[in-house]
Scaffold this motif. Structure first.
Motif, PDB file in Angstrom:
ATOM      1  N   LEU A  90       9.806  -3.256  -1.148  1.00  0.00           N
ATOM      2  CA  LEU A  90      10.659  -2.339  -1.910  1.00  0.00           C
ATOM      3  C   LEU A  90       9.867  -1.197  -2.562  1.00  0.00           C
ATOM      4  O   LEU A  90      10.040  -0.033  -2.222  1.00  0.00           O
ATOM      5  N   ASP A  91       8.989  -1.555  -3.506  1.00  0.00           N
ATOM      6  CA  ASP A  91       8.291  -0.529  -4.282  1.00  0.00           C
ATOM      7  C   ASP A  91       7.311   0.263  -3.423  1.00  0.00           C
ATOM      8  O   ASP A  91       6.435  -0.310  -2.779  1.00  0.00           O
ATOM      9  N   ASN A  92       7.493   1.556  -3.437  1.00  0.00           N
ATOM     10  CA  ASN A  92       6.674   2.494  -2.665  1.00  0.00           C
ATOM     11  C   ASN A  92       6.852   2.385  -1.167  1.00  0.00           C
ATOM     12  O   ASN A  92       6.130   3.023  -0.405  1.00  0.00           O
ATOM     13  N   THR A  93       7.822   1.567  -0.749  1.00  0.00           N
ATOM     14  CA  THR A  93       8.181   1.527   0.661  1.00  0.00           C
ATOM     15  C   THR A  93       9.583   2.112   0.826  1.00  0.00           C
ATOM     16  O   THR A  93       9.805   2.967   1.676  1.00  0.00           O
ATOM     17  N   LEU A  94      10.516   1.665  -0.026  1.00  0.00           N
ATOM     18  CA  LEU A  94      11.877   2.214  -0.006  1.00  0.00           C
ATOM     19  C   LEU A  94      12.150   3.065  -1.239  1.00  0.00           C
ATOM     20  O   LEU A  94      13.090   3.862  -1.263  1.00  0.00           O
ATOM     21  N   SER A  95      11.358   2.866  -2.276  1.00  0.00           N
ATOM     22  CA  SER A  95      11.619   3.504  -3.561  1.00  0.00           C
ATOM     23  C   SER A  95      10.309   3.685  -4.308  1.00  0.00           C
ATOM     24  O   SER A  95       9.386   2.899  -4.139  1.00  0.00           O
ATOM     25  N   MET A  96      10.266   4.718  -5.135  1.00  0.00           N
ATOM     26  CA  MET A  96       9.091   4.889  -5.992  1.00  0.00           C
ATOM     27  C   MET A  96       9.050   3.721  -6.979  1.00  0.00           C
ATOM     28  O   MET A  96      10.087   3.261  -7.439  1.00  0.00           O
TER      29      MET A  96
ATOM     30  N   ARG B 220       9.220 -10.542  16.921  1.00  0.00           N
ATOM     31  CA  ARG B 220       9.937  -9.265  16.996  1.00  0.00           C
ATOM     32  C   ARG B 220      10.422  -8.796  15.626  1.00  0.00           C
ATOM     33  O   ARG B 220      11.197  -7.849  15.523  1.00  0.00           O
ATOM     34  N   THR B 221       9.972  -9.464  14.579  1.00  0.00           N
ATOM     35  CA  THR B 221      10.354  -9.098  13.213  1.00  0.00           C
ATOM     36  C   THR B 221       9.114  -8.579  12.493  1.00  0.00           C
ATOM     37  O   THR B 221       8.164  -9.334  12.274  1.00  0.00           O
ATOM     38  N   ALA B 222       9.133  -7.299  12.139  1.00  0.00           N
ATOM     39  CA  ALA B 222       7.946  -6.705  11.526  1.00  0.00           C
ATOM     40  C   ALA B 222       8.041  -6.723  10.009  1.00  0.00           C
ATOM     41  O   ALA B 222       9.108  -6.504   9.434  1.00  0.00           O
ATOM     42  N   VAL B 223       6.913  -6.997   9.379  1.00  0.00           N
ATOM     43  CA  VAL B 223       6.797  -6.905   7.925  1.00  0.00           C
ATOM     44  C   VAL B 223       6.296  -5.501   7.600  1.00  0.00           C
ATOM     45  O   VAL B 223       5.250  -5.083   8.089  1.00  0.00           O
ATOM     46  N   VAL B 224       7.070  -4.777   6.789  1.00  0.00           N
ATOM     47  CA  VAL B 224       6.775  -3.379   6.494  1.00  0.00           C
ATOM     48  C   VAL B 224       6.452  -3.222   5.009  1.00  0.00           C
ATOM     49  O   VAL B 224       7.230  -3.673   4.158  1.00  0.00           O
ATOM     50  N   GLY B 225       5.324  -2.601   4.692  1.00  0.00           N
ATOM     51  CA  GLY B 225       4.991  -2.398   3.286  1.00  0.00           C
ATOM     52  C   GLY B 225       3.806  -1.478   3.106  1.00  0.00           C
ATOM     53  O   GLY B 225       3.133  -1.116   4.068  1.00  0.00           O
ATOM     54  N   ASP B 226       3.556  -1.114   1.842  1.00  0.00           N
ATOM     55  CA  ASP B 226       2.512  -0.123   1.549  1.00  0.00           C
ATOM     56  C   ASP B 226       1.199  -0.749   1.094  1.00  0.00           C
ATOM     57  O   ASP B 226       0.235  -0.029   0.876  1.00  0.00           O
ATOM     58  N   GLN B 227       1.169  -2.067   0.933  1.00  0.00           N
ATOM     59  CA  GLN B 227      -0.053  -2.669   0.402  1.00  0.00           C
ATOM     60  C   GLN B 227      -0.685  -3.653   1.372  1.00  0.00           C
ATOM     61  O   GLN B 227      -0.011  -4.525   1.924  1.00  0.00           O
ATOM     62  N   ILE B 228      -1.974  -3.485   1.529  1.00  0.00           N
ATOM     63  CA  ILE B 228      -2.723  -4.329   2.451  1.00  0.00           C
ATOM     64  C   ILE B 228      -2.816  -5.763   1.937  1.00  0.00           C
ATOM     65  O   ILE B 228      -2.622  -6.715   2.693  1.00  0.00           O
ATOM     66  N   PHE B 229      -3.071  -5.907   0.632  1.00  0.00           N
ATOM     67  CA  PHE B 229      -3.363  -7.247   0.111  1.00  0.00           C
ATOM     68  C   PHE B 229      -2.120  -8.090  -0.136  1.00  0.00           C
ATOM     69  O   PHE B 229      -2.222  -9.266  -0.473  1.00  0.00           O
ATOM     70  N   THR B 230      -0.958  -7.503   0.002  1.00  0.00           N
ATOM     71  CA  THR B 230       0.274  -8.296  -0.121  1.00  0.00           C
ATOM     72  C   THR B 230       1.056  -8.236   1.191  1.00  0.00           C
ATOM     73  O   THR B 230       1.197  -9.240   1.880  1.00  0.00           O
ATOM     74  N   ASP B 231       1.531  -7.043   1.546  1.00  0.00           N
ATOM     75  CA  ASP B 231       2.427  -6.899   2.696  1.00  0.00           C
ATOM     76  C   ASP B 231       1.732  -7.214   4.025  1.00  0.00           C
ATOM     77  O   ASP B 231       2.232  -8.007   4.829  1.00  0.00           O
TER      78      ASP B 231
END
Ligand code: MG
Length: 164
Positions: free
Chosen positions: A32-38, A109-120
Motif C-alpha cells: 500500500l504505502d508508496n506503492t498505491l499511495s503516499m 503467476r501471482t506477483a508481489v508488488v512493493g517499493d521495499q526490498i527488505f519487506t516486499d
C-alpha cells in the motif's frame, strides 16, 4: 538471491497487459504505502483507481498486503475496492500466503508488488512468488526510512536522486 526482485519497474502504472502477458502473471498482491499511495495519505496516488479498473478489466485478481495497521489500511483498501491484509508482517510469509489463498491464484503467476526490498521483495522471494519492485512515489522523511533507503541504495545502487 533473496534481496533481488524478479522485475523492477518505475511504478505500478507501468504494469500493463503486455507486461503481464510477457511474464505470465495474472494476479497481484500489492503493497500500500508508496506503492498505491503516499505514506500516510488517505487517498491513492493519481491514476491508481483508473489503473486498478484497467487491471480488473483484464481479469487480474488483486489484493493488498500491508505491514501498516488496520486503521491505515482498511479505509483506503475499501475506497479502492480491494481485499486487504493489514499487519502483514512482510518479509514473513503468512500474510502473503493468506492473501494468495483467498485470491485462489497460482503461486507462480501471482506477483508481489512493493517499493521495499527488505519487506516486499524479501517476502515475495521467501514465499516463492515472483516479485516486482517499484520506485517509491515519494521518499519518506524520518530517520528510520532514511536508514532503510540508504541500506537499499548501498546494496543495489538504487538511484533515488532523480525522485527528489
Ligand atoms: Mg511500501
Amino acid at each position: 538471491m533473496i534481496f533481488k526482485p524478479r522485475f523492477w519497474v518505475k511504478n505500478v502504472l507501468s504494469i500493463d497487459e503486455s507486461f503481464l502477458k510477457e511474464h505470465g502473471i495474472d494476479a497481484l498482491i500489492l503493497d500500500l504505502d508508496n506503492t498505491l499511495s503516499m505514506h500516510g495519505d488517505p487517498a491513492a496516488e493519481q491514476g491508481i483507481p483508473e489503473w486498478l479498473d484497467k487491471m480488473r478489466g483484464l481479469g487480474v485478481k488483486m489484493a493488498v498486503v500491508s505491514n501498516n495497521t488496520e486503521k491505515r489500511v482498511a479505509p483506503l483498501a475499501a475506497k479502492l475496492g480491494l481485499d486487504y491484509t493489514a499487519n502483514g508482517a512482510k518479509p514473513l510469509t503468512f500474510g502473503l500466503n493468506r492473501a494468495l489463498k483467498k485470491l485462489g491464484t497460482s503461486r507462480e503467476r501471482t506477483a508481489v508488488v512493493g517499493d521495499q526490498i527488505f519487506t516486499d521483495v524479501m517476502g515475495g522471494n521467501f514465499a516463492k512468488m515472483p516479485t516486482i519492485l517499484v520506485e517509491p512515489f515519494h521518499l519518506e522523511k524520518g530517520i528510520l526510512f532514511k536508514l532503510k533507503r540508504a541500506a537499499e541504495s548501498l546494496v543495489f545502487k538504487r538511484d533515488l536522486s532523480r525522485l527528489k
